[in-house]
Write a protein that holds these residues in place. Structure first.
Motif, PDB file in Angstrom:
ATOM      1  N   SER A 196       0.838  -1.207   0.000  1.00  0.00           N
ATOM      2  CA  SER A 196       0.000   0.000   0.000  1.00  0.00           C
ATOM      3  C   SER A 196       0.870   1.253   0.000  1.00  0.00           C
ATOM      4  CB  SER A 196      -0.935   0.004   1.211  1.00  0.00           C
ATOM      5  OG  SER A 196      -1.891  -1.033   1.120  1.00  0.00           O
ATOM      6  N   ALA A 197       1.930   1.230   0.809  1.00  0.00           N
ATOM      7  CA  ALA A 197       2.828   2.382   0.870  1.00  0.00           C
ATOM      8  C   ALA A 197       3.483   2.633  -0.484  1.00  0.00           C
ATOM      9  CB  ALA A 197       3.892   2.160   1.939  1.00  0.00           C
ATOM     10  N   LYS A 198       3.676   1.557  -1.256  1.00  0.00           N
ATOM     11  CA  LYS A 198       4.276   1.686  -2.598  1.00  0.00           C
ATOM     12  C   LYS A 198       3.226   1.836  -3.695  1.00  0.00           C
ATOM     13  CE  LYS A 198       8.484  -0.841  -1.382  1.00  0.00           C
ATOM     14  NZ  LYS A 198       9.395  -1.982  -1.710  1.00  0.00           N
ATOM     15  N   GLN A 199       1.940   1.949  -3.274  1.00  0.00           N
ATOM     16  CA  GLN A 199       0.815   2.164  -4.194  1.00  0.00           C
ATOM     17  C   GLN A 199       0.709   1.053  -5.240  1.00  0.00           C
ATOM     18  OE1 GLN A 199       0.455   6.188  -5.650  1.00  0.00           O
ATOM     19  NE2 GLN A 199       1.275   7.060  -3.751  1.00  0.00           N
TER      20      GLN A 199
ATOM     21  N   TRP B  31      -1.575  -1.158  -6.196  1.00  0.00           N
ATOM     22  CA  TRP B  31      -3.006  -1.420  -5.972  1.00  0.00           C
ATOM     23  C   TRP B  31      -3.443  -2.784  -6.488  1.00  0.00           C
ATOM     24  CZ3 TRP B  31      -2.745   1.678  -2.481  1.00  0.00           C
ATOM     25  CH2 TRP B  31      -2.433   3.023  -2.602  1.00  0.00           C
ATOM     26  N   ASP B  32      -2.937  -3.207  -7.636  1.00  0.00           N
ATOM     27  CA  ASP B  32      -3.305  -4.536  -8.151  1.00  0.00           C
ATOM     28  C   ASP B  32      -2.854  -5.631  -7.186  1.00  0.00           C
ATOM     29  OD1 ASP B  32      -4.420  -3.395 -10.388  1.00  0.00           O
ATOM     30  OD2 ASP B  32      -2.689  -3.768 -11.694  1.00  0.00           O
ATOM     31  N   LYS B  33      -1.674  -5.436  -6.620  1.00  0.00           N
ATOM     32  CA  LYS B  33      -1.127  -6.427  -5.692  1.00  0.00           C
ATOM     33  C   LYS B  33      -1.976  -6.527  -4.434  1.00  0.00           C
ATOM     34  CE  LYS B  33       2.063  -9.105  -3.782  1.00  0.00           C
ATOM     35  NZ  LYS B  33       2.250 -10.509  -4.222  1.00  0.00           N
ATOM     36  N   VAL B  34      -2.304  -5.386  -3.819  1.00  0.00           N
ATOM     37  CA  VAL B  34      -3.045  -5.453  -2.552  1.00  0.00           C
ATOM     38  C   VAL B  34      -4.486  -5.918  -2.774  1.00  0.00           C
ATOM     39  CG1 VAL B  34      -1.622  -3.807  -1.322  1.00  0.00           C
ATOM     40  CG2 VAL B  34      -3.580  -2.969  -2.621  1.00  0.00           C
ATOM     41  N   GLU B  35      -5.058  -5.615  -3.944  1.00  0.00           N
ATOM     42  CA  GLU B  35      -6.398  -6.143  -4.219  1.00  0.00           C
ATOM     43  C   GLU B  35      -6.355  -7.653  -4.349  1.00  0.00           C
ATOM     44  OE1 GLU B  35     -10.118  -5.787  -7.389  1.00  0.00           O
ATOM     45  OE2 GLU B  35      -8.372  -4.481  -7.629  1.00  0.00           O
ATOM     46  N   ALA B  36      -5.344  -8.157  -5.036  1.00  0.00           N
ATOM     47  CA  ALA B  36      -5.199  -9.606  -5.200  1.00  0.00           C
ATOM     48  C   ALA B  36      -4.949 -10.296  -3.859  1.00  0.00           C
ATOM     49  CB  ALA B  36      -4.054  -9.915  -6.161  1.00  0.00           C
ATOM     50  N   GLU B  37      -4.339  -9.571  -2.916  1.00  0.00           N
ATOM     51  CA  GLU B  37      -4.058 -10.135  -1.593  1.00  0.00           C
ATOM     52  C   GLU B  37      -5.213  -9.903  -0.607  1.00  0.00           C
ATOM     53  OE1 GLU B  37      -1.553 -11.988  -0.675  1.00  0.00           O
ATOM     54  OE2 GLU B  37      -0.453 -11.872  -2.561  1.00  0.00           O
ATOM     55  N   CYS B  38      -6.383  -9.527  -1.131  1.00  0.00           N
ATOM     56  CA  CYS B  38      -7.628  -9.429  -0.342  1.00  0.00           C
ATOM     57  C   CYS B  38      -7.584  -8.344   0.721  1.00  0.00           C
ATOM     58  CB  CYS B  38      -7.980 -10.770   0.301  1.00  0.00           C
ATOM     59  SG  CYS B  38      -8.210 -12.112  -0.870  1.00  0.00           S
ATOM     60  N   ILE B  39      -7.084  -7.159   0.371  1.00  0.00           N
ATOM     61  CA  ILE B  39      -7.020  -6.074   1.352  1.00  0.00           C
ATOM     62  C   ILE B  39      -8.400  -5.658   1.831  1.00  0.00           C
ATOM     63  CG2 ILE B  39      -7.068  -4.140  -0.303  1.00  0.00           C
ATOM     64  CD1 ILE B  39      -4.891  -2.809   1.503  1.00  0.00           C
ATOM     65  N   THR B  40      -9.434  -5.856   0.993  1.00  0.00           N
ATOM     66  CA  THR B  40     -10.789  -5.468   1.393  1.00  0.00           C
ATOM     67  C   THR B  40     -11.354  -6.362   2.483  1.00  0.00           C
ATOM     68  OG1 THR B  40     -11.753  -6.760  -0.433  1.00  0.00           O
ATOM     69  CG2 THR B  40     -11.323  -4.415  -0.847  1.00  0.00           C
ATOM     70  N   SER B  41     -10.693  -7.485   2.760  1.00  0.00           N
ATOM     71  CA  SER B  41     -11.140  -8.354   3.859  1.00  0.00           C
ATOM     72  C   SER B  41     -10.714  -7.815   5.225  1.00  0.00           C
ATOM     73  CB  SER B  41     -10.577  -9.769   3.680  1.00  0.00           C
ATOM     74  OG  SER B  41     -11.187 -10.428   2.591  1.00  0.00           O
ATOM     75  N   CYS B  42      -9.775  -6.864   5.246  1.00  0.00           N
ATOM     76  CA  CYS B  42      -9.296  -6.323   6.517  1.00  0.00           C
ATOM     77  C   CYS B  42     -10.438  -5.658   7.275  1.00  0.00           C
ATOM     78  CB  CYS B  42      -8.184  -5.304   6.249  1.00  0.00           C
ATOM     79  SG  CYS B  42      -7.642  -4.409   7.718  1.00  0.00           S
ATOM     80  N   ILE B  43     -10.586  -5.981   8.572  1.00  0.00           N
ATOM     81  CA  ILE B  43     -11.645  -5.381   9.383  1.00  0.00           C
ATOM     82  C   ILE B  43     -11.108  -4.221  10.228  1.00  0.00           C
ATOM     83  CG2 ILE B  43     -12.993  -7.515   9.448  1.00  0.00           C
ATOM     84  CD1 ILE B  43     -11.949  -7.915  12.343  1.00  0.00           C
ATOM     85  N   GLU B  44      -9.846  -3.858  10.019  1.00  0.00           N
ATOM     86  CA  GLU B  44      -9.235  -2.688  10.659  1.00  0.00           C
ATOM     87  C   GLU B  44      -9.277  -2.774  12.188  1.00  0.00           C
ATOM     88  OE1 GLU B  44     -10.483   1.042   8.893  1.00  0.00           O
ATOM     89  OE2 GLU B  44     -10.925   0.060   6.984  1.00  0.00           O
ATOM     90  N   CYS B  45      -9.039  -3.967  12.705  1.00  0.00           N
ATOM     91  CA  CYS B  45      -9.120  -4.171  14.161  1.00  0.00           C
ATOM     92  C   CYS B  45      -7.884  -3.647  14.888  1.00  0.00           C
ATOM     93  CB  CYS B  45      -9.320  -5.647  14.479  1.00  0.00           C
ATOM     94  SG  CYS B  45      -7.920  -6.711  14.037  1.00  0.00           S
ATOM     95  N   GLY B  46      -6.761  -3.499  14.161  1.00  0.00           N
ATOM     96  CA  GLY B  46      -5.551  -2.985  14.773  1.00  0.00           C
ATOM     97  C   GLY B  46      -4.689  -4.016  15.466  1.00  0.00           C
ATOM     98  N   SER B  47      -5.037  -5.291  15.386  1.00  0.00           N
ATOM     99  CA  SER B  47      -4.253  -6.325  16.066  1.00  0.00           C
ATOM    100  C   SER B  47      -2.818  -6.363  15.552  1.00  0.00           C
ATOM    101  CB  SER B  47      -4.910  -7.694  15.879  1.00  0.00           C
ATOM    102  OG  SER B  47      -6.181  -7.736  16.487  1.00  0.00           O
ATOM    103  N   CYS B  48      -2.651  -6.155  14.245  1.00  0.00           N
ATOM    104  CA  CYS B  48      -1.316  -6.213  13.643  1.00  0.00           C
ATOM    105  C   CYS B  48      -0.422  -5.111  14.198  1.00  0.00           C
ATOM    106  CB  CYS B  48      -1.423  -6.110  12.120  1.00  0.00           C
ATOM    107  SG  CYS B  48      -2.374  -4.680  11.519  1.00  0.00           S
ATOM    108  N   GLN B  49      -0.933  -3.894  14.210  1.00  0.00           N
ATOM    109  CA  GLN B  49      -0.134  -2.768  14.691  1.00  0.00           C
ATOM    110  C   GLN B  49       0.135  -2.882  16.191  1.00  0.00           C
ATOM    111  OE1 GLN B  49      -0.714   0.764  12.398  1.00  0.00           O
ATOM    112  NE2 GLN B  49      -0.844   2.012  14.231  1.00  0.00           N
ATOM    113  N   TYR B  50      -0.848  -3.403  16.928  1.00  0.00           N
ATOM    114  CA  TYR B  50      -0.707  -3.572  18.382  1.00  0.00           C
ATOM    115  C   TYR B  50       0.437  -4.509  18.727  1.00  0.00           C
ATOM    116  CZ  TYR B  50      -1.997  -4.971  23.158  1.00  0.00           C
ATOM    117  OH  TYR B  50      -1.986  -5.242  24.506  1.00  0.00           O
ATOM    118  N   THR B  51       0.606  -5.541  17.932  1.00  0.00           N
ATOM    119  CA  THR B  51       1.579  -6.586  18.282  1.00  0.00           C
ATOM    120  C   THR B  51       2.944  -6.383  17.645  1.00  0.00           C
ATOM    121  OG1 THR B  51       1.711  -9.000  18.549  1.00  0.00           O
ATOM    122  CG2 THR B  51       1.138  -8.203  16.368  1.00  0.00           C
ATOM    123  N   CYS B  52       3.101  -5.380  16.773  1.00  0.00           N
ATOM    124  CA  CYS B  52       4.346  -5.189  16.027  1.00  0.00           C
ATOM    125  C   CYS B  52       5.470  -4.711  16.943  1.00  0.00           C
ATOM    126  CB  CYS B  52       4.143  -4.183  14.895  1.00  0.00           C
ATOM    127  SG  CYS B  52       5.656  -3.856  13.950  1.00  0.00           S
TER     128      CYS B  52
END
Length: 448
Positions: free
Chosen positions: A394-397, A399-420
């Motif tokens: 996403s940071a590198k824009q 868009w085809d890649k992140v769509e193919a990797e199902c970015i729209t499935s993200c529920i934005e819960c923040g678990s990833c950032q919390y645990t990093c």
């Protein structure tokens, strides 16, 4: 003990107001009603400057199928139709009413008498849906999806059960818990109404085990109805996510978007929504007030309040002793999924379950370090995604890649950032990429 099967974390609870009884908040001096309080098209004003309104007067009608009307929570005079900053941080259309008393529309039943489904054989599924739609009821857990739309699934989907989301897994927030402890009977009737509207004969109430009093109380209340089961759930965030709750309660996993819970037989509604449905159908009461937690470790008197919508958050914070000294971050919602606010004058809306004040020392981010490829973000993602990859692409824009990797499935819960451990802005980048990809998808569909 039941829980969802993929990912999850255990943030500190900080339920400071767990046993603080709900207080009716005073009327605001001026009420501000944003026209976008729900997912879908904004509502359209049906009043103009100088009009007199009462509590329960419709001031804006639904602006489309996926939309909901808005009702005044106060009586007084419309002083302007303008723009104001809402929880998104942008100026959006609002209706502003000067408060001049507390005169209610006739026909709203303000008594405490419990109305039961058995006592109203005249209620039909279609009639319940129409009452819910007319009352402007939306999801009360934050997303704000118009409730009647969920009760009208597409022909390709067949509802089999209604699941009440009483999890409240977000730290700090206790408004749903207090609602359960203080209005359990009405919630059960609300669930029965939702089941009748959806034409199903199974109902579940999912509650995490850190709320044993609520589990015991609601289990007692549903004993007479064998169709309903209270389901104790293991304490785990983000168990309140729709897809995670469906997995935990009925062991079915909802596919990637555009699939929704009803595609696997479940209609999910927040516990506050069930209460609002009861009031709409049985008390003829539109949605214009809600239970809201006002909390924070440095607040003098955090509490739970029954708040008229349109009340500026500044007035609720003042009820709790005022904003603490020093720098603070103000959130609409909890620390995991809440939105940081740019002003204390943002009004309480249909989805405002909490106003959270976090000190600068708690909120300040540590400098981001390079990714160390530990894969913790992957292991905690409740959607089975690869957050590090989505964030970087996403940071590198890409868009085809992140769509193919199902970015729209993200529920934005923040678990990833919390645990990093490297404190990387994973969710920030994913939110940016997700919004871009969803815009691309909408544009693509519009050309079809």
């Amino acid at each position: 003990m039941r829980t969802f099967r993929i990912g999850g974390i255990h943030p500190e609870e900080n339920k400071l107001t767990h046993e603080v009884e709900t207080v009716v908040a005073p009327l605001p001096k001026q009420a501000i009603f944003p026209l976008s309080q729900h997912i879908g098209a904004p509502a359209k004003p049906v009043v103009k400057k100088g009009d007199r309104v009462k509590v329960g007067t419709m001031i804006a009608e639904a602006g489309g199928f996926v939309s909901a009307p808005i009702f005044s929570s106060v009586s007084g005079t419309v002083v302007k139709i303008d723009t104001a900053v809402d929880a998104t941080g942008y100026r959006t259309p609002v209706i502003i009413v000067n408060v001049e008393g507390d005169e209610w529309e006739e026909g709203i039943d303000r008594s405490d008498k419990l109305e039961t489904v058995e006592a109203h054989p005249e209620l039909t599924p279609e009639g319940i849906v129409e009452s819910v739609k007319a009352a402007g009821v939306t999801g009360m857990g934050g997303a704000g999806f118009p409730t009647f739309v969920k009760l009208c699934p597409p022909p390709t989907a067949k509802a089999e059960c209604v699941i009440i989301n009483a999890v409240e897994c977000e730290p700090y927030i206790t408004s749903d818990y207090r609602l359960m402890m203080e209005h359990a009977d009405e919630i059960v009737v609300g669930l029965q109404l939702l089941m009748k509207a959806a034409k199903v004969d199974r109902g579940y109430i999912g509650i995490e085990v850190n709320k044993p009093k609520a589990i015991a109380l609601l289990t007692e209340k549903v004993k007479a109805d064998p169709r309903i089961e209270v389901v104790p759930l293991k304490q785990r965030y983000p168990q309140g996510g729709e897809k995670q709750l469906v997995d935990a309660v009925i062991r079915r996993q909802v596919p990637a978007p555009p699939a929704i819970p009803v595609n696997v037989g479940a209609i999910v509604q927040n516990v506050g929504t069930a209460f609002a449905v009861y009031q709409a159908v049985m008390k003829h009461k539109p949605l214009f007030e809600r239970y809201t937690t006002v909390t924070g470790k440095r607040l003098a008197h955090p509490g739970n309040f029954l708040v008229r919508m349109g009340t500026p958050m500044r007035e609720l914070i003042d009820l709790c002793g005022g904003m603490p000294e020093g720098d603070n971050k103000l959130l609409a919602g909890g620390p995991m999924m809440g939105k940081a606010l740019s002003s204390v004058d943002v009004p309480v809306c249909k989805g405002t379950n909490s106003v959270t004040v976090i000190s600068d020392s708690e909120a300040r981010r540590k400098p981001a370090d390079p990714c160390i490829r530990c894969a913790k973000c992957v292991s905690v993602c409740p959607m089975g995604l690869e957050p590090y990859l989505l964030a970087t692409a996403s940071a590198k824009q890409m868009w085809d890649k992140v769509e193919a990797e199902c970015i729209t499935s993200c529920i934005e819960c923040g678990s990833c950032q919390y645990t990093c451990p490297s404190h990387r802005p994973i969710l920030d980048n994913i939110r940016f990429g997700k919004s871009k990809v969803m815009g691309i998808i909408r544009a693509r569909n519009a050309k079809k």
